[in-house]
Design a protein around this motif. Structure first.
Motif, short mmCIF file in Angstrom:
data_model
loop_
_atom_site.label_atom_id
_atom_site.label_comp_id
_atom_site.label_asym_id
_atom_site.label_seq_id
_atom_site.Cartn_x
_atom_site.Cartn_y
_atom_site.Cartn_z
N TYR A 98 -4.00 0.92 -4.65
CA TYR A 98 -3.07 -0.05 -4.00
C TYR A 98 -2.21 -0.42 -4.58
CZ TYR A 98 -6.68 -0.11 -0.08
OH TYR A 98 -7.52 0.27 0.91
N TYR A 137 -11.07 5.81 -2.88
CA TYR A 137 -11.10 5.11 -4.26
C TYR A 137 -12.54 4.59 -4.62
CZ TYR A 137 -10.36 1.03 -1.01
OH TYR A 137 -10.55 0.23 -0.05
N ARG A 145 -14.72 4.60 -1.18
CA ARG A 145 -14.30 4.27 0.01
C ARG A 145 -13.64 5.54 0.61
NH1 ARG A 145 -12.94 0.44 3.10
NH2 ARG A 145 -13.84 1.70 4.60
N HIS A 148 -8.63 5.81 4.35
CA HIS A 148 -8.42 4.88 5.49
C HIS A 148 -7.29 4.05 5.69
CE1 HIS A 148 -10.45 2.17 2.23
NE2 HIS A 148 -9.56 1.49 2.85
N HIS A 150 -5.78 0.05 6.62
CA HIS A 150 -6.05 -1.18 7.20
C HIS A 150 -4.88 -1.56 8.28
CE1 HIS A 150 -8.87 -2.31 3.90
NE2 HIS A 150 -8.30 -1.25 3.41
FE LIG Z 1 -9.20 -0.31 1.67
#
Ligand SMILES: [Fe+2]
Length: 210
Positions: A98, A137, A145, A148, A150
């Motif tokens: 991120y 990640y 995870r 995806h 958000h």
């Molecule tokens: Fe996430």
């Protein structure tokens, strides 16, 4: 009407009423399931928040990864289109990192990836954006995870919705902690659909009127 026929008729009618009640209560609940915001909602100010996440204003490079387009409609629970909805979306880059100061993942940053967009649904509730498939990640030494995106959806007069969109045919979906807390029906509503065109995914979002 003979007694047996009458009973049969009553039974069928009653079952029909129960079935329609069940159907209407199901329809009333068919909104996109919510999911937690997660720790990486963007906090670094960013001027470029347009619908092309594969480029950053002022830079000439292209984001790394598999470029895709996600499109869909925002609808209410009666499946009427909802226009002028704010669609705030953010995701990891193709390496699973991120653009957020608290992300300690050692995967590389991608200076050409926009990572965050704020869009509006237009005529008939339509929206679309260009991005890359987010990388998976780690969230612990043994868990990851699955890819995806958000979403934070808001419009006056409607329930705000925080959710996460998943991709079909991702191996890690079966092991994802959050995805697997959802029912099969909820998973289906949270997963984008493949289309006949390569790299184009459809994801409709259903929100609830207040
Ligand atoms: Fe996430």
């Amino acid at each position: 009407m003979k007694e047996i026929q009458r009973r049969k008729f009553l039974k069928t009618t009653l079952l029909g009423s129960v079935a329609s009640l069940f159907t209407s209560s199901l329809q009333a609940r068919v909104i996109t399931p919510s999911e937690m915001e997660g720790p990486f909602y963007p906090i670094t100010p960013q001027k470029d928040q347009d619908a092309d996440l594969t480029k950053v204003a002022g830079k000439t490079g292209l984001a790394q990864g598999e470029i895709i387009e996600v499109f869909g409609q925002v609808l209410d629970q009666e499946l009427n289109p909802v226009e002028d909805v704010s669609i705030d979306l953010w995701q990891a880059n193709s390496f699973g990192r991120y653009h957020h100061p608290h992300d300690t993942n050692e995967a590389p940053l991608d200076e050409n990836f926009q990572a965050w967009a704020i869009l509006q649904s237009g005529a008939e509730g339509h929206y679309s954006f260009k991005t890359v498939i987010p990388g998976a990640y780690p969230i612990s030494t043994s868990r990851q995870r699955t890819p995806h995106i958000h979403f934070k959806i808001s419009k006056k007069g409607y329930e705000s919705l925080l959710t996460q969109m998943y991709f079909p045919n991702q191996e890690l979906n079966d092991q994802d902690v959050l995805f697997n807390r959802k029912s099969v029906e909820q998973q289906a509503m949270m997963t984008a659909k493949t289309t006949s065109k390569n790299n184009k995914y459809q994801y409709n979002i259903i929100i609830d009127k207040l």
